[in-house]
Enzyme design. Structure first.
Site, mmCIF file in Angstrom:
data_model
loop_
_atom_site.group_PDB
_atom_site.id
_atom_site.type_symbol
_atom_site.label_atom_id
_atom_site.label_comp_id
_atom_site.label_asym_id
_atom_site.label_seq_id
_atom_site.Cartn_x
_atom_site.Cartn_y
_atom_site.Cartn_z
ATOM 1 N NE ARG A 177 -2.814 1.000 3.498
ATOM 2 C CZ ARG A 177 -3.777 1.131 4.432
ATOM 3 N NH1 ARG A 177 -5.001 1.501 4.076
ATOM 4 N NH2 ARG A 177 -3.513 0.874 5.695
ATOM 5 C CG ASP A 460 -4.380 2.458 10.794
ATOM 6 O OD1 ASP A 460 -5.353 3.199 11.087
ATOM 7 O OD2 ASP A 460 -4.460 1.553 9.946
#
Length: 540
Positions: A177, A460
């Site tokens: 990602r 996160d």
């Protein structure tokens, strides 16, 4: 190429004309900062950089339209794409056929080993929400991926425990990602301009470790974050074509799964698949970023789009249910994987807490599998078997259920926007949790960690974003706390910030920068689009 290049500790990197690296070059960096990778960065920036900025400006214009009372709807100009039943995305690529359980996490060495050994089918090697874009993390993560593909990676912690890849066993397929379109890479300049963080991450991987994946029968696979329109997907597709042509890779070798984690993108799912169709690997439902996007886009619209405490918002509330049902139906209509959201729970030594959490995770994954999702995410290796078991109960020996059409799904624009039907309240406990999570996460992020366990959950950037965005929304919409009757004011937020910081280990002065960054993005008169861009400015 510039003949002198850059040198640090004996490592030399040759730089193409027009490219500058402002950070120190470390040992082995030349294995990632190769001529092919750096040339590709220059090509991508010169051909796509201006268009990226135009698309970011378009985001701001749409955001202003929504603030002024506008709405979102399915695009009339692309109705022909949605109505055409003849097109499908490419067949699943090798290593991406069975995705019943995917593990996510940053690309540090310990996580790389643990993720690949976890038993998950794939690993989302996260250089975005779970990563701090310090230069050593940007390049070091790429080196770890390279070592992993070559099966030469290991890690020894301070206690002397060694982690290594299990020999002769099938490892999780790597899906990288990169950073979203909004993030710059300030350490890499082309023609004096900061480059796109996402394009830098993409180029460094596809030109090095990604090419080695091809030799092993797989390919360079990606998860694409934070997009808000099919035109942004088109830009990624152009990057894929440019890279494949430059590196001599057959068209369609690169594959990408798109995270539908913004509410504008939910109205363009089919168009996003269409733009990426020869490179598409499906769509994913990103829960926390999606909620963050709802607040961001409708933050000035009062009670109509006001969200309660984040831990009260389940995936079964009407607007979230509509979003996930539409995602599955859209993917399967076009022959694509539909991947569910993340189980963020981190197992602990508390047996009772673990039992309760595992039961919730099992129920959540059972709902996803029953709805037609082909797989789902976990954040910790300890959750892999639970997720795998639940999906196997539905899939059996089948690798996926793409052939399960959801013709029963009928989702309207009003369904996607039915935020006002969300039950729940705003409480002082919810406000305190958002403040504490936001500051603790920023403390870790500024220190180089992009994923950190807080209150038993793996947090996160996505969860930090919804935390600070809720504080901003409640503050600027005169919300009254249900449990105390107190209105959310700047004075109340300041007091809670001080009280929550005082509960944290160490001295309050240790949290000064994290506290200041949090207040910058949580209480300012003007809403700042991304916490990470503000924090990146405070980082070397």
């Amino acid at each position: 190429m510039q003949p002198a290049g850059q040198e640090q500790g004996g490592t030399v990197v040759e730089l193409p004309d027009g490219l500058t690296i402002t950070a120190e070059i470390g040992e082995r960096d030349d294995e990632v900062l190769t001529p092919a990778a750096l040339d590709l960065i220059v090509t991508l920036h010169r051909k796509l950089g201006a268009r990226r900025l135009e698309l970011l400006d378009a985001r701001q214009r749409r955001r202003q339209e929504l603030a002024d009372g506008g709405t979102l709807d399915f695009l009339p100009q692309t109705a022909h794409i949605r109505a055409d039943d003849s097109w499908k995305v490419a067949d699943p690529a090798p290593g991406l056929v069975d995705r019943r359980v995917e593990i996510t996490g940053p690309t540090d060495r310990k996580m790389t080993v643990n993720a690949l050994n976890s038993g998950a089918k794939t690993w989302l090697a996260d250089q975005e929400d779970a990563n701090t874009p310090q230069w050593r993390n940007v390049v070091g993560g790429q080196l770890n991926l390279l070592d992993a593909i070559e099966r030469r990676i290991d890690f020894t912690n301070e206690a002397g425990k060694t982690y290594a890849l299990r020999p002769d066993e099938e490892l999780a397929t790597i899906i990288v990602r990169p950073r979203g379109w909004h993030m710059n890479e300030k350490h890499v300049l082309v023609d004096g301009e900061q480059t796109s963080g996402g394009l830098v991450d993409f180029a460094l991987y596809v030109a090095t470790a990604g090419r080695r994946q091809i030799a092993k029968g797989l390919g360079p696979y990606f998860y694409l974050p934070k997009m808000e329109s099919h035109l942004e997907a088109r830009l990624w597709n152009e990057a894929f074509v440019l890279a494949q042509d430059a590196l001599g890779i057959p068209r369609g070798t690169i594959r990408a799964t798109v995270l539908i984690e913004t509410i504008p993108a939910a109205f363009e799912m089919e168009e996003i698949l269409y733009e990426l169709r020869e490179h598409s690997a499906g769509l994913n439902a990103g829960r926390w970023d999606y909620l963050f996007s709802v607040v961001k886009n409708f933050r000035t619209r009062g009670s109509e789009f006001l969200l309660p405490d984040r831990n009260q918002i389940t995936m079964t509330v009407p607007f979230m249910r509509a979003y996930t049902e539409l995602l599955v139906a859209t993917c399967h209509k076009r022959g694509a994987h539909a991947i569910g959201g993340m189980a963020a729970f981190v197992p602990s030594k508390d047996a009772e807490a673990n039992a309760q959490a595992f039961a919730k995770v099992r129920a959540d994954k059972a709902r996803e599998a029953g709805d037609g999702f082909d797989g789902s995410w976990v954040a910790h290796p300890g959750m892999v078997e639970t997720c795998k078991e639940v999906f196997t109960e539905v899939l059996g020996e089948r690798p996926n259920q793409i052939d399960r059409a959801r013709d029963d799904v009928r989702v309207t624009a009003a369904d996607l926007l039915s935020v006002d039907k969300t039950p729940g309240t705003v409480t002082e406990a919810g406000l305190r949790s958002n403040v504490s999570v936001g500051i603790q996460y920023l403390q870790a992020w500024l220190g180089g960690l992009g994923a950190v366990a807080i209150f038993g959950l793996m947090e996160d950037a996505a969860t930090a974003e919804i935390s600070r965005s809720q504080v901003w929304q409640w503050l600027h919409n005169d919300v009254v706390l249900a449990d105390t009757g107190e209105k959310v004011t700047r004075e109340l937020v300041d007091r809670i910030v001080e009280e929550e910081v005082a509960k944290l280990p160490g001295d309050a002065a240790d949290y000064a920068e994290a506290r200041g960054t949090f207040l910058e993005v949580a209480v300012a008169d003007e809403y700042i689009d991304f916490l990470t861009t503000a924090a990146y400015g405070r980082m070397d």
